[in-house]
Write a protein that holds these residues in place. Structure first.
Motif, PDB file in Angstrom:
ATOM      1  N   ARG A  70       8.558 -14.468  21.369  1.00  0.00           N
ATOM      2  CA  ARG A  70       7.851 -15.205  22.430  1.00  0.00           C
ATOM      3  C   ARG A  70       7.727 -14.235  23.604  1.00  0.00           C
ATOM      4  O   ARG A  70       8.731 -13.851  24.193  1.00  0.00           O
ATOM      5  CB  ARG A  70       8.644 -16.457  22.817  1.00  0.00           C
ATOM      6  CG  ARG A  70       8.034 -17.280  23.945  1.00  0.00           C
ATOM      7  CD  ARG A  70       6.954 -18.214  23.463  1.00  0.00           C
ATOM      8  NE  ARG A  70       6.388 -18.986  24.571  1.00  0.00           N
ATOM      9  CZ  ARG A  70       5.265 -19.687  24.478  1.00  0.00           C
ATOM     10  NH1 ARG A  70       4.592 -19.733  23.344  1.00  0.00           N
ATOM     11  NH2 ARG A  70       4.794 -20.355  25.500  1.00  0.00           N
ATOM     12  N   ILE A  71       6.511 -13.785  23.859  1.00  0.00           N
ATOM     13  CA  ILE A  71       6.297 -12.793  24.919  1.00  0.00           C
ATOM     14  C   ILE A  71       5.186 -13.281  25.849  1.00  0.00           C
ATOM     15  O   ILE A  71       4.075 -13.602  25.384  1.00  0.00           O
ATOM     16  CB  ILE A  71       5.851 -11.429  24.327  1.00  0.00           C
ATOM     17  CG1 ILE A  71       6.835 -10.965  23.246  1.00  0.00           C
ATOM     18  CG2 ILE A  71       5.708 -10.380  25.415  1.00  0.00           C
ATOM     19  CD1 ILE A  71       6.294  -9.837  22.382  1.00  0.00           C
ATOM     20  N   ASP A  72       5.471 -13.305  27.134  1.00  0.00           N
ATOM     21  CA  ASP A  72       4.469 -13.679  28.140  1.00  0.00           C
ATOM     22  C   ASP A  72       3.703 -14.955  27.774  1.00  0.00           C
ATOM     23  O   ASP A  72       2.473 -14.960  27.718  1.00  0.00           O
ATOM     24  CB  ASP A  72       3.455 -12.540  28.348  1.00  0.00           C
ATOM     25  CG  ASP A  72       4.122 -11.285  28.867  1.00  0.00           C
ATOM     26  OD1 ASP A  72       5.173 -11.427  29.523  1.00  0.00           O
ATOM     27  OD2 ASP A  72       3.603 -10.189  28.603  1.00  0.00           O
ATOM     28  N   GLU A  73       4.439 -15.995  27.467  1.00  0.00           N
ATOM     29  CA  GLU A  73       3.832 -17.300  27.143  1.00  0.00           C
ATOM     30  C   GLU A  73       3.016 -17.279  25.848  1.00  0.00           C
ATOM     31  O   GLU A  73       2.164 -18.138  25.629  1.00  0.00           O
ATOM     32  CB  GLU A  73       2.922 -17.797  28.294  1.00  0.00           C
ATOM     33  CG  GLU A  73       3.605 -17.891  29.648  1.00  0.00           C
ATOM     34  CD  GLU A  73       4.613 -19.028  29.703  1.00  0.00           C
ATOM     35  OE1 GLU A  73       4.226 -20.173  29.464  1.00  0.00           O
ATOM     36  OE2 GLU A  73       5.802 -18.761  29.979  1.00  0.00           O
ATOM     37  N   HIS A  74       3.244 -16.289  25.004  1.00  0.00           N
ATOM     38  CA  HIS A  74       2.547 -16.226  23.718  1.00  0.00           C
ATOM     39  C   HIS A  74       3.555 -16.220  22.571  1.00  0.00           C
ATOM     40  O   HIS A  74       4.619 -15.594  22.668  1.00  0.00           O
ATOM     41  CB  HIS A  74       1.704 -14.947  23.610  1.00  0.00           C
ATOM     42  CG  HIS A  74       0.437 -15.004  24.417  1.00  0.00           C
ATOM     43  ND1 HIS A  74       0.419 -14.925  25.789  1.00  0.00           N
ATOM     44  CD2 HIS A  74      -0.861 -15.155  24.021  1.00  0.00           C
ATOM     45  CE1 HIS A  74      -0.826 -15.024  26.218  1.00  0.00           C
ATOM     46  NE2 HIS A  74      -1.627 -15.168  25.167  1.00  0.00           N
ATOM     47  N   ASN A  75       3.193 -16.892  21.471  1.00  0.00           N
ATOM     48  CA  ASN A  75       3.963 -16.782  20.226  1.00  0.00           C
ATOM     49  C   ASN A  75       3.371 -15.635  19.430  1.00  0.00           C
ATOM     50  O   ASN A  75       2.146 -15.580  19.231  1.00  0.00           O
ATOM     51  CB  ASN A  75       3.807 -18.050  19.375  1.00  0.00           C
ATOM     52  CG  ASN A  75       4.350 -19.278  20.063  1.00  0.00           C
ATOM     53  OD1 ASN A  75       5.520 -19.333  20.416  1.00  0.00           O
ATOM     54  ND2 ASN A  75       3.488 -20.263  20.263  1.00  0.00           N
ATOM     55  N   LYS A  76       4.231 -14.729  18.982  1.00  0.00           N
ATOM     56  CA  LYS A  76       3.735 -13.633  18.163  1.00  0.00           C
ATOM     57  C   LYS A  76       4.501 -13.624  16.846  1.00  0.00           C
ATOM     58  O   LYS A  76       5.731 -13.615  16.821  1.00  0.00           O
ATOM     59  CB  LYS A  76       3.925 -12.301  18.896  1.00  0.00           C
ATOM     60  CG  LYS A  76       3.311 -11.149  18.142  1.00  0.00           C
ATOM     61  CD  LYS A  76       3.401  -9.855  18.952  1.00  0.00           C
ATOM     62  CE  LYS A  76       2.779  -8.723  18.151  1.00  0.00           C
ATOM     63  NZ  LYS A  76       3.026  -7.417  18.770  1.00  0.00           N
ATOM     64  N   LEU A  77       3.732 -13.639  15.780  1.00  0.00           N
ATOM     65  CA  LEU A  77       4.333 -13.695  14.453  1.00  0.00           C
ATOM     66  C   LEU A  77       3.841 -12.496  13.650  1.00  0.00           C
ATOM     67  O   LEU A  77       2.635 -12.257  13.549  1.00  0.00           O
ATOM     68  CB  LEU A  77       3.864 -14.999  13.795  1.00  0.00           C
ATOM     69  CG  LEU A  77       4.631 -15.557  12.629  1.00  0.00           C
ATOM     70  CD1 LEU A  77       6.070 -15.862  13.018  1.00  0.00           C
ATOM     71  CD2 LEU A  77       3.957 -16.831  12.143  1.00  0.00           C
ATOM     72  N   ASN A  78       4.788 -11.716  13.144  1.00  0.00           N
ATOM     73  CA  ASN A  78       4.444 -10.586  12.271  1.00  0.00           C
ATOM     74  C   ASN A  78       4.944 -10.884  10.872  1.00  0.00           C
ATOM     75  O   ASN A  78       6.126 -11.184  10.697  1.00  0.00           O
ATOM     76  CB  ASN A  78       5.139  -9.302  12.746  1.00  0.00           C
ATOM     77  CG  ASN A  78       4.371  -8.638  13.847  1.00  0.00           C
ATOM     78  OD1 ASN A  78       3.168  -8.451  13.755  1.00  0.00           O
ATOM     79  ND2 ASN A  78       5.073  -8.306  14.914  1.00  0.00           N
ATOM     80  N   ILE A  79       4.045 -10.804   9.917  1.00  0.00           N
ATOM     81  CA  ILE A  79       4.434 -11.067   8.527  1.00  0.00           C
ATOM     82  C   ILE A  79       4.007  -9.877   7.683  1.00  0.00           C
ATOM     83  O   ILE A  79       2.868  -9.417   7.774  1.00  0.00           O
ATOM     84  CB  ILE A  79       3.778 -12.360   7.997  1.00  0.00           C
ATOM     85  CG1 ILE A  79       4.116 -13.535   8.909  1.00  0.00           C
ATOM     86  CG2 ILE A  79       4.218 -12.648   6.565  1.00  0.00           C
ATOM     87  CD1 ILE A  79       3.353 -14.804   8.604  1.00  0.00           C
ATOM     88  N   LYS A  80       4.947  -9.386   6.888  1.00  0.00           N
ATOM     89  CA  LYS A  80       4.669  -8.226   6.060  1.00  0.00           C
ATOM     90  C   LYS A  80       4.671  -8.663   4.590  1.00  0.00           C
ATOM     91  O   LYS A  80       5.629  -9.294   4.128  1.00  0.00           O
ATOM     92  CB  LYS A  80       5.783  -7.198   6.314  1.00  0.00           C
ATOM     93  CG  LYS A  80       5.462  -5.809   5.889  1.00  0.00           C
ATOM     94  CD  LYS A  80       6.550  -4.869   6.430  1.00  0.00           C
ATOM     95  CE  LYS A  80       6.275  -3.457   6.004  1.00  0.00           C
ATOM     96  NZ  LYS A  80       7.300  -2.530   6.507  1.00  0.00           N
TER      97      LYS A  80
END
Lengths: 110, 143
Positions: free
Chosen positions: B121-131
């Motif tokens: 959770r960065i700067d009011e954003h959800n970030k999802l990394n999927i490999k």
């Protein structure tokens, strides 16, 4: 997405075609539930779908529960390997009947 | 390949078609296309259904790229409410049909089909990394 319906000696075979995802799961749900209202013997064929998401799995589970409660029979047939692996990961292979073909499923309908 | 996705459920079909084009262009097998599209469907559906409870129209981004070491990296960034998909318990996949519940199954499938998932959770954003591995490990090692 649409669902093909066919009657084979008293068993309704439902074949969903296309993508069974969240945007189409309602069509899938309405078709299979309507079929289960009129007939207790249902086979669902999975050879004409691209993939099934958890939204589609939910519908299959609901159908299984409904037929179980009404002493009906549900058999899942013609499952490509990729689709089968999703059912297996979900543990659905232990709670639902899965057969390679309709001929193999026939005796289960009594 | 970068997609701008609206928080409307019809966008799933569009995304599937685009991913098919991406997989064909990168010589990714139909089997892996199936895994990638299922992963995207589950995660994107979650965002569309739950990230924007005020009902407004929003756009979030999905980026998909093939790496040189035979992975596909999926990055999904949305500015909806904070949601860590990894914080959910896995469903009980061994309960009987009467007790079986469907909640959490989508994310559970994504975990099974991917190499690793990272949430931040960065700067009011959800970030999802999927490999996702697109070549089996044995083949990767050349054996």
């Amino acid at each position: 997405m649409e669902v093909k319906t066919e009657d084979n000696s008293g068993v309704i075979i439902l074949t969903p075609m296309g993508r069974v995802d969240t945007s189409t799961a309602k069509i899938f749900e309405d078709s299979v539930m309507a079929a289960a209202d009129t007939n207790g013997k249902i086979a669902v064929s999975f050879d004409s779908i691209d993939y099934i998401s958890s939204a589609g799995l939910r519908v299959v589970l609901m159908l299984g529960k409904k037929l179980k409660a009404s002493n009906g029979t549900l058999v899942l047939i013609n499952m490509p390997d990729k689709i089968y692996s999703v059912f297996k990961m979900s543990g659905f292979d232990k709670i639902l009947k899965i057969c390679a073909t309709f001929d193999e499923a026939k005796p289960l309908f009594g | 390949m970068l997609f701008e996705i609206k928080n409307k459920i019809d966008e799933i079909g569009y995304l599937c078609d685009e991913v098919k084009t991406f997989c064909n262009a990168n010589h990714i097998s139909n089997e892996k296309y199936h895994d990638i599209v299922l992963i995207l469907d589950e995660m994107v559906t979650n965002i569309i259904m739950y990230a924007y409870p005020d009902g407004g129209e929003y756009i979030f981004s999905v980026e998909i790229e093939k790496t040189n070491d035979n992975f596909v990296n999926i990055t999904i960034v949305d500015n909806g409410i904070a949601f860590d998909p990894l914080a959910k318990d896995d469903p009980n996949t061994s309960s009987g049909i009467e007790e079986r519940e469907i909640g959490g199954l989508g994310i559970f499938l994504v975990k099974q089909l991917s190499e690793c998932i990272e949430y931040s959770r960065i700067d009011e954003h959800n970030k999802l990394n999927i490999k996702v591995a697109i070549v089996k490990k044995e083949e990767n090692n050349g054996s």
